[in-house]
Write an enzyme that holds these catalytic residues in place. Structure first.
Site, PDB file in Angstrom:
ATOM      1  N   SER A 197       0.860  -1.081  -0.115  1.00 49.95           N
ATOM      2  CA  SER A 197      -0.208  -0.032  -0.013  1.00 49.95           C
ATOM      3  C   SER A 197       0.942   1.222   0.013  1.00 49.95           C
ATOM      4  O   SER A 197       1.982   1.076   0.465  1.00 49.95           O
ATOM      5  CB  SER A 197      -0.795  -0.018   1.312  1.00 49.95           C
ATOM      6  OG  SER A 197      -1.582   1.283   1.465  1.00 49.95           O
TER       7      SER A 197
ATOM      8  N   TYR B 230      -2.460  -1.207  10.080  1.00 47.26           N
ATOM      9  CA  TYR B 230      -2.621  -1.409   8.797  1.00 47.26           C
ATOM     10  C   TYR B 230      -1.213  -1.186   8.108  1.00 47.26           C
ATOM     11  O   TYR B 230      -0.919  -1.806   7.538  1.00 47.26           O
ATOM     12  CB  TYR B 230      -3.852  -0.635   8.050  1.00 47.26           C
ATOM     13  CG  TYR B 230      -4.069  -0.940   6.515  1.00 47.26           C
ATOM     14  CD1 TYR B 230      -4.700  -2.161   6.292  1.00 47.26           C
ATOM     15  CD2 TYR B 230      -3.417   0.063   5.458  1.00 47.26           C
ATOM     16  CE1 TYR B 230      -4.548  -2.492   4.967  1.00 47.26           C
ATOM     17  CE2 TYR B 230      -3.577  -0.311   4.279  1.00 47.26           C
ATOM     18  CZ  TYR B 230      -3.993  -1.563   3.816  1.00 47.26           C
ATOM     19  OH  TYR B 230      -4.483  -1.692   2.513  1.00 47.26           O
TER      20      TYR B 230
HETATM   21  N1  LIG Z   1      -8.571  -0.315  -1.531  1.00 48.90           N
HETATM   22  C1  LIG Z   1      -7.312   0.316  -1.206  1.00 48.90           C
HETATM   23  O1  LIG Z   1      -7.656   1.599  -1.254  1.00 48.90           O
HETATM   24  C2  LIG Z   1      -6.274  -0.233  -1.029  1.00 48.90           C
HETATM   25  C3  LIG Z   1      -5.080   0.521  -1.103  1.00 48.90           C
HETATM   26  C4  LIG Z   1      -3.963  -0.182  -0.637  1.00 48.90           C
HETATM   27  C5  LIG Z   1      -3.789  -1.548  -0.646  1.00 48.90           C
HETATM   28  N2  LIG Z   1      -4.968  -2.421  -0.698  1.00 48.90           N
HETATM   29  C6  LIG Z   1      -4.841  -3.626  -0.573  1.00 48.90           C
HETATM   30  O2  LIG Z   1      -5.130  -4.433  -1.794  1.00 48.90           O
HETATM   31  C7  LIG Z   1      -5.598  -5.727  -1.358  1.00 48.90           C
HETATM   32  C8  LIG Z   1      -6.935  -6.115  -1.708  1.00 48.90           C
HETATM   33  O3  LIG Z   1      -7.817  -5.086  -1.156  1.00 48.90           O
HETATM   34  P1  LIG Z   1      -9.255  -4.514  -1.880  1.00 48.90           P
HETATM   35  O4  LIG Z   1      -8.858  -3.169  -1.707  1.00 48.90           O
HETATM   36  O5  LIG Z   1      -9.150  -5.168  -3.192  1.00 48.90           O
HETATM   37  O6  LIG Z   1     -10.237  -4.887  -0.887  1.00 48.90           O
HETATM   38  P2  LIG Z   1     -11.309  -6.165  -0.955  1.00 48.90           P
HETATM   39  O7  LIG Z   1     -12.180  -6.105  -1.880  1.00 48.90           O
HETATM   40  O8  LIG Z   1     -12.079  -6.159   0.604  1.00 48.90           O
HETATM   41  O9  LIG Z   1     -10.479  -7.649  -1.224  1.00 48.90           O
HETATM   42  C9  LIG Z   1      -9.773  -8.215  -0.199  1.00 48.90           C
HETATM   43  C10 LIG Z   1     -10.203  -9.541  -0.587  1.00 48.90           C
HETATM   44  O10 LIG Z   1      -9.361 -10.316   0.628  1.00 48.90           O
HETATM   45  C11 LIG Z   1     -10.231 -11.411   1.089  1.00 48.90           C
HETATM   46  N3  LIG Z   1      -9.945 -11.894   2.474  1.00 48.90           N
HETATM   47  C12 LIG Z   1     -10.110 -11.284   3.497  1.00 48.90           C
HETATM   48  N4  LIG Z   1      -9.580 -12.085   4.705  1.00 48.90           N
HETATM   49  C13 LIG Z   1      -8.899 -12.964   4.155  1.00 48.90           C
HETATM   50  C14 LIG Z   1      -8.422 -14.200   4.595  1.00 48.90           C
HETATM   51  N5  LIG Z   1      -8.301 -14.479   5.892  1.00 48.90           N
HETATM   52  N6  LIG Z   1      -7.992 -15.215   3.869  1.00 48.90           N
HETATM   53  C15 LIG Z   1      -8.248 -14.958   2.503  1.00 48.90           C
HETATM   54  N7  LIG Z   1      -8.631 -14.167   1.750  1.00 48.90           N
HETATM   55  C16 LIG Z   1      -9.280 -12.931   2.571  1.00 48.90           C
HETATM   56  C17 LIG Z   1     -11.446 -10.695   0.966  1.00 48.90           C
HETATM   57  O11 LIG Z   1     -12.539 -11.681   1.088  1.00 48.90           O
HETATM   58  P3  LIG Z   1     -14.135 -11.340   1.676  1.00 48.90           P
HETATM   59  O12 LIG Z   1     -14.455 -10.259   0.490  1.00 48.90           O
HETATM   60  O13 LIG Z   1     -14.832 -12.598   1.321  1.00 48.90           O
HETATM   61  O14 LIG Z   1     -13.966 -10.588   2.792  1.00 48.90           O
HETATM   62  C18 LIG Z   1     -11.548  -9.989  -0.242  1.00 48.90           C
HETATM   63  O15 LIG Z   1     -11.872 -10.906  -1.402  1.00 48.90           O
HETATM   64  C19 LIG Z   1      -5.452  -5.867   0.085  1.00 48.90           C
HETATM   65  O16 LIG Z   1      -4.237  -6.463   0.447  1.00 48.90           O
HETATM   66  C20 LIG Z   1      -5.313  -4.337   0.539  1.00 48.90           C
HETATM   67  O17 LIG Z   1      -4.729  -4.082   1.802  1.00 48.90           O
HETATM   68  C21 LIG Z   1      -5.935  -1.794  -0.828  1.00 48.90           C
END
Ligand SMILES: NC(=O)c1ccc[n+]([C@@H]2O[C@H](COP(=O)([O-])OP(=O)(O)OC[C@H]3O[C@@H](n4cnc5c(N)ncnc54)[C@H](OP(=O)(O)O)[C@@H]3O)[C@@H](O)[C@H]2O)c1
Length: 317
Positions: A164, A176
């Site tokens: 991130s 985080y």
């Molecule tokens: N969105 C942002 O602004 C942002 C910014 C920087 C970095 N990121 C990073 O990008 C990555 C993806 O996040 P996203 O933004 O796409 O959010 P997201 O839609 O919530 O995706 C996260 C995914 O991880 C799954 N997950 C949660 N706990 C888990 C576990 N214990 N085992 C396996 N899978 C699990 C979730 O499943 P469920 O949906 O079933 O809970 C979901 O499919 C993450 O690493 C996040 O930290 C996001």
């Protein structure tokens, strides 16, 4: 003198552009395993790579997420249920991947699964709150990587770790950030150690994007819960006004964040398909123009920025 400098930078940019456009061959034979495909970046990347003809092995946390993804994709894409916090789930998923990739090995491992809560000022949290995030975002990533590494090494493939922009600059909500700083350190060591085997490691550093991670109200309810559970001393020191300001700041982040998730998934796709992937990808204008430059500022300047731009606790000096 300036003209030579501009010409040199222009030439370097052009050469880099041409070099990075070169795509690896036989993409349709390459397997990519992605964690966290129920929603967000993981879900979009799975569909994107499927359209590109790659063999996507998509890991979802829930059967519902897996079924929805299968309904939107070709028969080539396969799903598996994976909870990255559970060793037995990782072992089973690795065996499942092994059966599919055979002697070719695994070309791509995308460590994408992540959570964002509990999130709040450090003093409002306890050890378990920190452990919950670290368990998924960092230890989960490490265990999945350790388990899949022999398969990736066999293919001389790629590991793509989702960090991130706040893995570079840490401020409020540091649980985080701590997990993402860990992802950066883990990925740096991994890249150096695996370079001897021809495996490339890329780090994705997105800014703020509208996904379930930050837009489903989880962050605000987490802040309220932490505040409710805080000791009377903490409540007195910080004050209700500070809590409301903190809440407003975090929720306004959701309103300003980008909805174009392809800015992130295009970086992931490039890391998996280019002959010359980058070490780090900053995705989103906030990541490029705010967090990245800030990470290079002297600490006293970035500290001063955060000091003057945020609310002060009730009993601040
Ligand atoms: N969105 C942002 O602004 C942002 C910014 C920087 C970095 N990121 C990073 O990008 C990555 C993806 O996040 P996203 O933004 O796409 O959010 P997201 O839609 O919530 O995706 C996260 C995914 O991880 C799954 N997950 C949660 N706990 C888990 C576990 N214990 N085992 C396996 N899978 C699990 C979730 O499943 P469920 O949906 O079933 O809970 C979901 O499919 C993450 O690493 C996040 O930290 C996001």
């Amino acid at each position: 003198m300036w003209l030579y400098l501009v010409a040199l930078v222009g030439l370097w940019t052009l050469l880099r552009f041409i070099r990075e456009r070169k795509v690896v061959s036989n993409l349709q034979d390459k397997h990519v395993f992605i964690t966290g495909c129920d929603s967000g970046f993981g879900n979009l990347l799975a569909r994107q790579l499927d359209r590109r003809g790659m063999r996507v092995l998509a890991a979802c946390l829930t059967e519902k997420g897996a079924e929805e993804l299968r309904n939107k994709t070709s028969d080539r894409l396969e799903t598996v249920i994976l909870d990255v916090t559970k060793t037995e789930s990782i072992v089973a998923a690795t065996q499942w991947v092994k059966e599919r990739v055979g002697n070719r090995g695994l070309w791509g491992l995308v460590n994408n699964a992540g959570i964002s809560v509990p999130l709040g000022p450090i003093e409002w949290m306890n050890k378990e709150d920190f452990a919950k995030i670290l368990d998924v975002n960092l230890l989960g990533m490490i265990e999945v990587t350790l388990s899949m590494l022999p398969l990736v090494r066999k293919a001389r493939g790629r590991v793509v770790n989702v960090s991130s922009a706040v893995g570079r600059v840490s401020f409020s909500g540091s649980s985080y950030s701590i997990s993402k700083y860990g992802v950066e350190a883990f990925s740096d060591s991994l890249r150096r150690e695996l370079s001897y085997f021809g495996v490339k490691v890329a780090i994705i550093e997105p800014g703020a994007f509208k996904t379930a991670l930050i837009s489903n109200g989880g962050i605000s309810s987490s802040i309220k819960t932490l505040w409710d559970q805080a000791s009377s001393e903490v409540k007195e020191v910080y004050g209700e006004e500070f809590m409301l300001y903190y809440l407003r700041t975090m929720t306004s982040l959701v309103e300003t964040c980008s909805e174009d998730l392809t800015l992130v998934t295009d970086c992931m796709e490039h890391a998996l398909t280019s002959c010359h992937p980058r070490t780090r990808y900053s995705a989103g204008w906030d990541a490029k123009l705010l967090y990245l430059p800030m990470s290079y500022l002297p600490t006293f300047l970035s500290d001063a920025f955060f000091y003057w731009s945020s609310a002060k606790p009730a009993q601040a000096l």
